[in-house]
Design an enzyme around this catalytic site. Structure first.
Site, PDB file in Angstrom:
ATOM      1  N   CYS A   1       1.158  -0.948   0.008  1.00 55.86           N
ATOM      2  CA  CYS A   1       0.097  -0.002   0.555  1.00 55.86           C
ATOM      3  C   CYS A   1       0.940   1.562  -0.119  1.00 55.86           C
ATOM      4  O   CYS A   1       0.737   2.291  -0.443  1.00 55.86           O
ATOM      5  CB  CYS A   1      -0.823  -0.391   1.054  1.00 55.86           C
ATOM      6  SG  CYS A   1      -2.041  -1.646   1.122  1.00 55.86           S
TER       7      CYS A   1
ATOM      8  N   ARG B   1      -8.026  -3.798  -3.292  1.00 60.82           N
ATOM      9  CA  ARG B   1      -7.344  -2.966  -4.099  1.00 60.82           C
ATOM     10  C   ARG B   1      -9.103  -2.598  -5.092  1.00 60.82           C
ATOM     11  O   ARG B   1      -8.325  -3.279  -6.510  1.00 60.82           O
ATOM     12  CB  ARG B   1      -6.260  -3.522  -4.830  1.00 60.82           C
ATOM     13  CG  ARG B   1      -5.297  -3.920  -3.451  1.00 60.82           C
ATOM     14  CD  ARG B   1      -3.741  -4.438  -4.366  1.00 60.82           C
ATOM     15  NE  ARG B   1      -2.931  -4.735  -3.042  1.00 60.82           N
ATOM     16  CZ  ARG B   1      -2.662  -3.958  -1.716  1.00 60.82           C
ATOM     17  NH1 ARG B   1      -2.091  -2.920  -1.768  1.00 60.82           N
ATOM     18  NH2 ARG B   1      -1.479  -5.442  -1.115  1.00 60.82           N
TER      19      ARG B   1
END
Length: 217
Positions: free
Chosen positions: A54, A131
């Site tokens: 991330c 995601r």
């Protein structure tokens, strides 16, 4: 009862329908999706703050922020962490990696936005968003969405390319072929009648056959 609970939950978002409206707290203050009407929005989720993949994605998104803004596109991040966790992580990225995060990040502790947009995928995790990327046009219509697993980071240039492809479609009434990049030829919509099909080959397009024609823009 579980069945009663499930029957009342919103379904997943649907392409070419209005994006689910929401209000949220972010690292840049409260916001509503309605605030962005008239602009393109790329809403993306990440599994958790202070995680390696991330972090690389946030830095990559920051790298295209100005390019997207010039296209009237605004980035909004989201995870189910708190606003304090978001702020701490953003400061860490600045201090350790030297990268400013210029876009707001939604703190979705109650998972309200995550569930509205189908970001919680039970097969991957019941406590983290996968995601996701959602492309919302200036009219508030959901135009595209991409889902990625927890384990693999996104290819950010594809997100920019898809924004440009959608805008090209809207501005010119065309489609874009596989592997299209700005400056490439676009696809002319196929004819809808026999008469249009008969005329197509003589309309000045680069035609491979009556149903597949290209043109410059």
């Amino acid at each position: 009862m579980l069945d009663d609970y499930l029957c009342c939950q919103p379904g997943p978002p649907v392409l070419n329908e209005p994006a689910p409206e929401f209000s949220a707290v972010t690292t840049q203050g409260p916001m509503e999706l309605e605030d962005y009407r008239g602009k393109w929005v790329v809403l993306f989720s990440h599994p958790a703050d202070f995680t390696p993949v991330c972090t690389t994605e946030f830095m990559a998104f920051a790298g295209v922020y100005e390019e997207l803004k010039a296209l009237n596109v605004y980035l909004i991040g989201l995870s189910i962490d708190s606003v304090h966790a978001h702020l701490g992580w953003i400061r860490n990225i600045k201090e350790r990696m030297g990268v400013d995060i210029p876009f707001p990040v939604i703190a979705d502790l109650d998972m309200n936005v995550a569930r509205l947009y189908g970001m919680i995928q039970e097969g991957a995790s019941s406590t983290a968003t996968v995601r996701c990327v959602f492309f919302i046009d200036p009219e508030g219509i959901l135009r595209a969405m991409i889902y990625y697993p927890l384990s693999n980071g996104r290819y950010i240039p594809e997100i920019v390319r898809l924004v440009k492809a959608l805008q090209t479609t809207d501005e010119n009434g065309v489609a874009t072929p596989a592997n299209w990049q700005p400056g490439d030829k676009v696809v002319v919509p196929p004819p809808a009648t026999q008469e249009e099909a008969d005329k197509r080959l003589n309309e000045g397009y680069d035609c491979k056959d009556w149903y597949l024609c290209f043109r410059d823009i």
